[in-house]
Motif scaffolding. Structure first.
Motif, PDB file in Angstrom:
ATOM      1  N   GLU A   1     -61.004  -5.252  -6.461  1.00 13.69           N
ATOM      2  CA  GLU A   1     -61.708  -5.229  -7.749  1.00 13.69           C
ATOM      3  C   GLU A   1     -60.732  -5.371  -8.910  1.00 13.69           C
ATOM      4  OE1 GLU A   1     -64.443  -2.100 -10.348  1.00 13.69           O
ATOM      5  OE2 GLU A   1     -64.265  -1.851  -8.173  1.00 13.69           O
ATOM      6  N   THR A   2     -59.603  -4.714  -8.794  1.00 10.22           N
ATOM      7  CA  THR A   2     -58.586  -4.784  -9.850  1.00 10.22           C
ATOM      8  C   THR A   2     -58.027  -6.188  -9.995  1.00 10.22           C
ATOM      9  OG1 THR A   2     -57.969  -2.472  -9.520  1.00 10.22           O
ATOM     10  CG2 THR A   2     -56.332  -3.893 -10.574  1.00 10.22           C
ATOM     11  N   LEU A   3     -57.854  -6.896  -8.889  1.00 12.36           N
ATOM     12  CA  LEU A   3     -57.265  -8.233  -8.926  1.00 12.36           C
ATOM     13  C   LEU A   3     -58.127  -9.239  -9.702  1.00 12.36           C
ATOM     14  CD1 LEU A   3     -55.847  -8.581  -5.293  1.00 12.36           C
ATOM     15  CD2 LEU A   3     -54.574  -8.157  -7.407  1.00 12.36           C
ATOM     16  N   VAL A   4     -59.412  -8.962  -9.830  1.00 13.77           N
ATOM     17  CA  VAL A   4     -60.307  -9.876 -10.549  1.00 13.77           C
ATOM     18  C   VAL A   4     -59.844 -10.073 -11.991  1.00 13.77           C
ATOM     19  CG1 VAL A   4     -62.669 -10.192 -11.391  1.00 13.77           C
ATOM     20  CG2 VAL A   4     -62.284  -9.342  -9.077  1.00 13.77           C
ATOM     21  N   SER A   5     -59.293  -9.034 -12.588  1.00 11.85           N
ATOM     22  CA  SER A   5     -58.863  -9.122 -13.983  1.00 11.85           C
ATOM     23  C   SER A   5     -57.378  -9.432 -14.147  1.00 11.85           C
ATOM     24  CB  SER A   5     -59.176  -7.805 -14.704  1.00 11.85           C
ATOM     25  OG  SER A   5     -58.484  -6.719 -14.096  1.00 11.85           O
ATOM     26  N   MET A   6     -56.688  -9.682 -13.047  1.00 10.46           N
ATOM     27  CA  MET A   6     -55.259  -9.980 -13.100  1.00 10.46           C
ATOM     28  C   MET A   6     -55.009 -11.484 -13.101  1.00 10.46           C
ATOM     29  SD  MET A   6     -53.540  -7.049 -13.164  1.00 10.46           S
ATOM     30  CE  MET A   6     -54.827  -6.588 -14.345  1.00 10.46           C
ATOM     31  N   ASP A   7     -53.840 -11.869 -13.599  1.00 12.17           N
ATOM     32  CA  ASP A   7     -53.454 -13.283 -13.658  1.00 12.17           C
ATOM     33  C   ASP A   7     -52.824 -13.682 -12.329  1.00 12.17           C
ATOM     34  OD1 ASP A   7     -52.709 -15.825 -14.317  1.00 12.17           O
ATOM     35  OD2 ASP A   7     -51.173 -15.255 -15.783  1.00 12.17           O
ATOM     36  N   VAL A   8     -53.687 -13.905 -11.337  1.00 12.85           N
ATOM     37  CA  VAL A   8     -53.241 -14.326 -10.011  1.00 12.85           C
ATOM     38  C   VAL A   8     -54.131 -15.460  -9.532  1.00 12.85           C
ATOM     39  CG1 VAL A   8     -52.308 -12.048  -9.409  1.00 12.85           C
ATOM     40  CG2 VAL A   8     -54.698 -12.588  -8.880  1.00 12.85           C
ATOM     41  N   LEU A   9     -53.633 -16.237  -8.573  1.00 11.52           N
ATOM     42  CA  LEU A   9     -54.404 -17.374  -8.061  1.00 11.52           C
ATOM     43  C   LEU A   9     -55.254 -17.011  -6.850  1.00 11.52           C
ATOM     44  CD1 LEU A   9     -52.037 -20.487  -8.321  1.00 11.52           C
ATOM     45  CD2 LEU A   9     -53.995 -19.878  -9.749  1.00 11.52           C
ATOM     46  N   GLY A  10     -54.785 -16.058  -6.051  1.00 11.49           N
ATOM     47  CA  GLY A  10     -55.526 -15.648  -4.858  1.00 11.49           C
ATOM     48  C   GLY A  10     -55.838 -14.167  -4.913  1.00 11.49           C
ATOM     49  N   ARG A  11     -56.849 -13.738  -4.158  1.00 15.07           N
ATOM     50  CA  ARG A  11     -57.237 -12.330  -4.171  1.00 15.07           C
ATOM     51  C   ARG A  11     -57.526 -11.789  -2.765  1.00 15.07           C
ATOM     52  NH1 ARG A  11     -60.256 -14.532  -8.527  1.00 15.07           N
ATOM     53  NH2 ARG A  11     -59.352 -13.973 -10.554  1.00 15.07           N
ATOM     54  N   ASP A  12     -57.036 -12.460  -1.755  1.00 12.46           N
ATOM     55  CA  ASP A  12     -57.281 -12.014  -0.389  1.00 12.46           C
ATOM     56  C   ASP A  12     -56.367 -10.828  -0.076  1.00 12.46           C
ATOM     57  OD1 ASP A  12     -58.350 -12.030   2.178  1.00 12.46           O
ATOM     58  OD2 ASP A  12     -56.742 -13.303   2.944  1.00 12.46           O
ATOM     59  N   VAL A  13     -56.946  -9.757   0.447  1.00 16.05           N
ATOM     60  CA  VAL A  13     -56.199  -8.547   0.775  1.00 16.05           C
ATOM     61  C   VAL A  13     -56.422  -8.230   2.254  1.00 16.05           C
ATOM     62  CG1 VAL A  13     -55.873  -6.095   0.290  1.00 16.05           C
ATOM     63  CG2 VAL A  13     -56.471  -7.671  -1.575  1.00 16.05           C
ATOM     64  N   THR A  14     -55.335  -8.060   3.004  1.00 14.59           N
ATOM     65  CA  THR A  14     -55.434  -7.779   4.431  1.00 14.59           C
ATOM     66  C   THR A  14     -54.625  -6.539   4.785  1.00 14.59           C
ATOM     67  OG1 THR A  14     -53.566  -9.249   4.917  1.00 14.59           O
ATOM     68  CG2 THR A  14     -55.775 -10.211   5.020  1.00 14.59           C
ATOM     69  N   LEU A  15     -55.097  -5.827   5.812  1.00 12.17           N
ATOM     70  CA  LEU A  15     -54.354  -4.691   6.340  1.00 12.17           C
ATOM     71  C   LEU A  15     -53.323  -5.198   7.330  1.00 12.17           C
ATOM     72  CD1 LEU A  15     -54.093  -1.555   6.651  1.00 12.17           C
ATOM     73  CD2 LEU A  15     -55.707  -1.772   8.570  1.00 12.17           C
ATOM     74  N   ARG A  16     -52.072  -4.810   7.156  1.00 11.27           N
ATOM     75  CA  ARG A  16     -51.036  -5.278   8.073  1.00 11.27           C
ATOM     76  C   ARG A  16     -51.191  -4.576   9.427  1.00 11.27           C
ATOM     77  NH1 ARG A  16     -44.819  -5.568   6.261  1.00 11.27           N
ATOM     78  NH2 ARG A  16     -45.901  -6.429   4.419  1.00 11.27           N
ATOM     79  N   MET A  17     -51.142  -5.364  10.459  1.00 20.27           N
ATOM     80  CA  MET A  17     -51.357  -4.854  11.813  1.00 20.27           C
ATOM     81  C   MET A  17     -50.094  -5.034  12.656  1.00 20.27           C
ATOM     82  SD  MET A  17     -54.583  -3.964  11.602  1.00 20.27           S
ATOM     83  CE  MET A  17     -55.159  -3.796  13.303  1.00 20.27           C
ATOM     84  N   THR A  18     -49.987  -4.233  13.682  1.00 16.49           N
ATOM     85  CA  THR A  18     -48.998  -4.450  14.729  1.00 16.49           C
ATOM     86  C   THR A  18     -49.762  -4.403  16.042  1.00 16.49           C
ATOM     87  OG1 THR A  18     -46.994  -3.605  15.781  1.00 16.49           O
ATOM     88  CG2 THR A  18     -48.371  -1.985  14.676  1.00 16.49           C
ATOM     89  N   GLY A  19     -49.983  -5.568  16.618  1.00 18.07           N
ATOM     90  CA  GLY A  19     -50.885  -5.668  17.745  1.00 18.07           C
ATOM     91  C   GLY A  19     -52.309  -5.437  17.281  1.00 18.07           C
ATOM     92  N   ASP A  20     -52.999  -4.522  17.940  1.00 23.32           N
ATOM     93  CA  ASP A  20     -54.378  -4.231  17.554  1.00 23.32           C
ATOM     94  C   ASP A  20     -54.501  -2.944  16.744  1.00 23.32           C
ATOM     95  OD1 ASP A  20     -53.749  -2.455  19.537  1.00 23.32           O
ATOM     96  OD2 ASP A  20     -55.527  -2.837  20.763  1.00 23.32           O
TER      97      ASP A  20
END
Length: 261
Positions: A157-176
């Motif tokens: 939600e915060t990224l919507v108002s920021m000066d960025v080109l992408g807004r994809d957010v992922t949880l970093r995983m190690t295996g599953d």
């Protein structure tokens, strides 16, 4: 020297060896995390063995601590030494103002604490990490596990108002499973492509409940050393506004290559 050492590893070694040249007897050092920082620890250990250099290091991760101990680099904690003379670490990206993205190795929290508690920070890198504008490398954000999905939604939600080109957010995983940091937290990777205002973004992200720290290092780095496979080391100093180039002898001992990942 191993015949299969690739140009990138040569460049990392050159940067690391040049940076260790800044270390003086009696210094308290922050020891960074990552593949380039591992070269630095090995070069530092070589100076300790060959020159009797007296230093104490504060590692920024468990794996850096383990490497340092295995090579005979004396260690302490930040609580014990209070303040550091110099931190040497790598970076995932750096811009013309020497602002950084760090955290590809998931050690950004300890790295930022240690770097901020230092008189000077030197970043060692290869030319591929230099960018005109930060953001191509995903920005790591360390969050507490409790309610992490809510924190993720607030970040999005915060990224919507920021000066960025992408807004994809992922949880970093190690295996599953989610990757767990040395501080028992999770990492969210923000795929932004371009960050128009890194300073603003760093401040706003840290206001979100659940966020522990972000991987934007603003006004922390003093010097970047860019290594090249041909032996050149370019030293950029943000304080003196100077750029110097010299050559580093590429003749590491067999000890430096022991147990390389």
């Amino acid at each position: 020297m191993p015949a299969d050492l690739n140009p990138i590893d040569k460049a990392k070694f050159i940067a690391a060896k040049r940076a260790v040249g800044f270390v003086q007897d009696g210094m308290k050092l922050g020891l960074g995390t990552g593949s380039t920082a591992a070269w630095m620890v090995r070069c530092l250990a070589e100076r300790i063995r060959e020159e009797g250099l007296r230093v104490v290091g504060v590692p920024t991760s468990t794996r850096t601590a383990e490497l340092a101990v295995s090579l005979g680099v004396p260690l302490s904690t930040l609580d014990e030494v209070k303040w550091l003379d110099l931190t040497i670490d790598g970076a995932d990206e750096f811009d013309p103002s020497l602002n950084l993205i760090k955290g590809g190795g998931a050690a950004l929290l300890q790295e930022k604490i240690v770097a901020t508690a230092s008189d000077q920070m030197i970043v060692i890198t290869d030319a591929a990490k230099e960018v005109v504008q930060l953001g191509a490398f995903p920005l790591p954000v360390e969050v507490i596990p409790f309610g992490w999905q809510t924190t993720k939604a607030l970040v999005e939600e915060t990224l919507v108002s920021m000066d960025v080109l992408g807004r994809d957010v992922t949880l970093r995983m190690t295996g599953d499973r989610p990757l767990v940091t040395d501080e028992s937290n999770y990492i969210l990777d923000l795929h932004l492509n371009r960050i128009g205002n890194p300073r603003q973004l760093a401040l706003v992200l840290n206001q979100i409940p659940g966020v522990v720290e972000n991987g934007l290092f603003i006004d922390i780095c003093d010097i970047v050393i860019i290594g090249h496979a041909d032996g050149r080391a370019v030293v950029r100093d943000i304080n003196t506004r100077t750029v110097e180039e010299d050559r580093v002898e590429f003749a590491p001992s067999d000890n430096i290559f022991t147990d390389l990942d």
